[in-house]
Design an enzyme around this catalytic site. Structure first.
Site, mmCIF file in Angstrom:
data_model
loop_
_atom_site.group_PDB
_atom_site.id
_atom_site.type_symbol
_atom_site.label_atom_id
_atom_site.label_comp_id
_atom_site.label_asym_id
_atom_site.label_seq_id
_atom_site.Cartn_x
_atom_site.Cartn_y
_atom_site.Cartn_z
ATOM 1 N N SER A 106 36.238 -27.548 8.205
ATOM 2 C CA SER A 106 36.934 -28.011 6.995
ATOM 3 C C SER A 106 37.984 -26.980 6.606
ATOM 4 C CB SER A 106 35.932 -28.157 5.841
ATOM 5 O OG SER A 106 36.591 -28.301 4.600
ATOM 6 N N TYR A 108 29.484 -23.878 0.711
ATOM 7 C CA TYR A 108 30.036 -24.928 1.577
ATOM 8 C C TYR A 108 31.132 -24.346 2.472
ATOM 9 C CZ TYR A 108 32.402 -29.058 3.309
ATOM 10 O OH TYR A 108 32.985 -29.982 4.149
HETATM 11 P P1 NDP Z 1 29.757 -38.704 4.413
HETATM 12 O O1 NDP Z 1 28.895 -38.257 3.287
HETATM 13 O O2 NDP Z 1 30.414 -40.012 4.336
HETATM 14 O O3 NDP Z 1 28.924 -38.633 5.787
HETATM 15 C C1 NDP Z 1 28.063 -37.568 6.057
HETATM 16 C C2 NDP Z 1 27.175 -37.935 7.224
HETATM 17 O O4 NDP Z 1 26.311 -36.807 7.490
HETATM 18 C C3 NDP Z 1 26.291 -39.132 6.929
HETATM 19 O O5 NDP Z 1 26.251 -39.978 8.046
HETATM 20 C C4 NDP Z 1 24.923 -38.518 6.695
HETATM 21 O O6 NDP Z 1 23.881 -39.374 7.145
HETATM 22 C C5 NDP Z 1 24.996 -37.291 7.619
HETATM 23 N N1 NDP Z 1 23.999 -36.306 7.198
HETATM 24 C C6 NDP Z 1 24.001 -35.505 6.104
HETATM 25 N N2 NDP Z 1 22.851 -34.809 6.026
HETATM 26 C C7 NDP Z 1 22.098 -35.202 7.092
HETATM 27 C C8 NDP Z 1 20.793 -34.883 7.552
HETATM 28 N N3 NDP Z 1 20.016 -33.997 6.899
HETATM 29 N N4 NDP Z 1 20.325 -35.473 8.669
HETATM 30 C C9 NDP Z 1 21.103 -36.356 9.349
HETATM 31 N N5 NDP Z 1 22.350 -36.692 8.977
HETATM 32 C C10 NDP Z 1 22.833 -36.136 7.850
HETATM 33 O O7 NDP Z 1 30.841 -37.530 4.588
HETATM 34 P P2 NDP Z 1 32.042 -37.314 5.635
HETATM 35 O O8 NDP Z 1 32.095 -38.406 6.614
HETATM 36 O O9 NDP Z 1 33.244 -37.024 4.850
HETATM 37 O O10 NDP Z 1 31.572 -35.950 6.299
HETATM 38 C C11 NDP Z 1 31.397 -35.782 7.688
HETATM 39 C C12 NDP Z 1 31.684 -34.326 8.042
HETATM 40 O O11 NDP Z 1 33.050 -34.035 7.760
HETATM 41 C C13 NDP Z 1 30.847 -33.320 7.239
HETATM 42 O O12 NDP Z 1 30.450 -32.272 8.113
HETATM 43 C C14 NDP Z 1 31.843 -32.795 6.200
HETATM 44 O O13 NDP Z 1 31.540 -31.499 5.769
HETATM 45 C C15 NDP Z 1 33.130 -32.835 7.008
HETATM 46 N N6 NDP Z 1 34.354 -32.866 6.207
HETATM 47 C C16 NDP Z 1 34.564 -33.840 5.259
HETATM 48 C C17 NDP Z 1 35.729 -33.830 4.509
HETATM 49 C C18 NDP Z 1 35.988 -34.805 3.421
HETATM 50 O O14 NDP Z 1 36.878 -34.553 2.582
HETATM 51 N N7 NDP Z 1 35.300 -35.945 3.366
HETATM 52 C C19 NDP Z 1 36.768 -32.809 4.750
HETATM 53 C C20 NDP Z 1 36.423 -31.840 5.742
HETATM 54 C C21 NDP Z 1 35.283 -31.889 6.463
HETATM 55 P P3 NDP Z 1 22.540 -39.711 6.324
HETATM 56 O O15 NDP Z 1 22.792 -39.416 4.881
HETATM 57 O O16 NDP Z 1 22.281 -41.147 6.620
HETATM 58 O O17 NDP Z 1 21.513 -38.819 6.937
HETATM 59 C C1 8X3 Z 2 35.920 -31.071 2.424
HETATM 60 C C2 8X3 Z 2 37.290 -30.705 2.047
HETATM 61 O O1 8X3 Z 2 38.712 -29.630 0.256
HETATM 62 O O2 8X3 Z 2 36.792 -30.962 -0.467
HETATM 63 O O3 8X3 Z 2 35.467 -30.257 3.431
HETATM 64 O O4 8X3 Z 2 36.439 -28.791 0.526
HETATM 65 S S1 8X3 Z 2 37.294 -29.983 0.531
#
Ligand code: NDP
Ligand code: 8X3
Length: 249
Positions: free
Chosen positions: A134, A147
């Protein structure tokens, strides 16, 4: 047919990446805790998706899921380490220790456990790893504390894996997105839909499909190319400056 495993495929980037990979001819092992999200995804995408519902922090459950893979899914060419979360937006001194532990257990410990388990097969198959880091791992912001720390770990792990995997043909990439509209903010705020809606409102954020397309692009590059790190933001997001506390009398 090439096989990918996508962790966190029940929503957001992981779900979109599963769709994109299947659309491009891959078969995908889609994981996440919410079986009720995985079932319709598998029903929609058909036999090229195998689902495994488990908590990624549970190393024994990971082993069970991998040991139970049908033969045709057992040779994994691409690991998308996507499962992850942020919890809380408050400064460190107001944060909950449990939230910090959950983020470390998920974003760091689980990610390295999956990676360690799959590395031998990835080396054998000259595969690839795409890690979801991220911008929070590079740029500090108030409330980013642990985070951001976990994502800095993911970025540096990616680069160190590159060094260790030198000569193996395995590719490793860190994708570092800014704001992507997914369930991320809903999770981060403990289910506050209006906070999530407010954050994204009118900002034209990136979509999960934007990041999925980026992952697919990386996965489809010729085998002599490695994207080390890729930082990507919506045009509407940029940088604020340093802050100065004026506490001296
Ligand atoms: P979502 O919350 O939409 O998706 C997160 C996913 O992670 C879900 O499928 C969830 O599945 C899974 N997850 C979380 N905890 C667990 C667990 N304990 N066991 C298994 N699966 C888990 O978020 P995003 O799609 O946005 O996030 C995906 C990745 O991208 C993350 O690593 C996030 O940090 C990263 N990211 C996101 C950004 C954003 O702005 N959205 C920016 C930068 C990076 P379930 O809950 O069903 O277990
Ligand atoms: C998620 C992006 O800017 O919300 O990883 O931290 S930010």
């Amino acid at each position: 047919m090439k096989t990918a495993i996508v962790t966190g495929a029940t929503s957001g980037i992981g779900e979109a990446t599963t769709r994109a990979l299947v659309g491009a001819g891959w078969q995908v092992i889609a994981t996440g805790r919410r079986a009720d999200r995985l079932a319709p995804l598998a029903a929609e995408l058909g036999e090229r998706v195998h689902t495994a519902a488990f908590d990624i922090r549970d190393a024994a459950a990971l082993d069970v899921a991998l040991d139970a893979l049908p033969d045709r899914f057992s040779g994994i060419d691409l690991l998308v380490n996507n499962a992850g979360l942020a919890l809380g937006t408050v400064p460190a001194q107001a944060a909950k220790l449990d939230d910090w532990r959950t983020m470390i257990d998920t974003n760091v410990t689980a990610l390295v456990t999956v990676t360690h388990r799959l590395l031998p097969g990835l080396i054998e198959r000259k595969g690839a790893i795409v890690n979801l880091a991220s911008v929070a791992g590079t740029y500090p912001y108030t409330g980013g504390n642990v985070y951001g720390g976990t994502k800095a770990f993911v970025r540096q792990l990616t680069l160190n894996l590159r060094a260790d995997l030198h000569g193996t043909g395995v590719r490793v990439s860190s994708i570092e997105p800014g704001m992507v509209e997914t369930e991320f903010t809903l999770v981060r705020t403990g289910g506050d839909q209006s906070a999530s809606d407010t954050l994204y409102a009118g900002s034209d954020p990136m979509t999960a499909e934007d990041i999925a397309a980026t992952i697919l692009w990386i996965a489809a590059l010729p085998p002599h190319l490695n994207v080390n790190t890729l930082e990507i933001m919506p045009v509407s997001q940029s940088f604020a400056g340093f802050q100065v506390a004026r506490t001296k009398q």
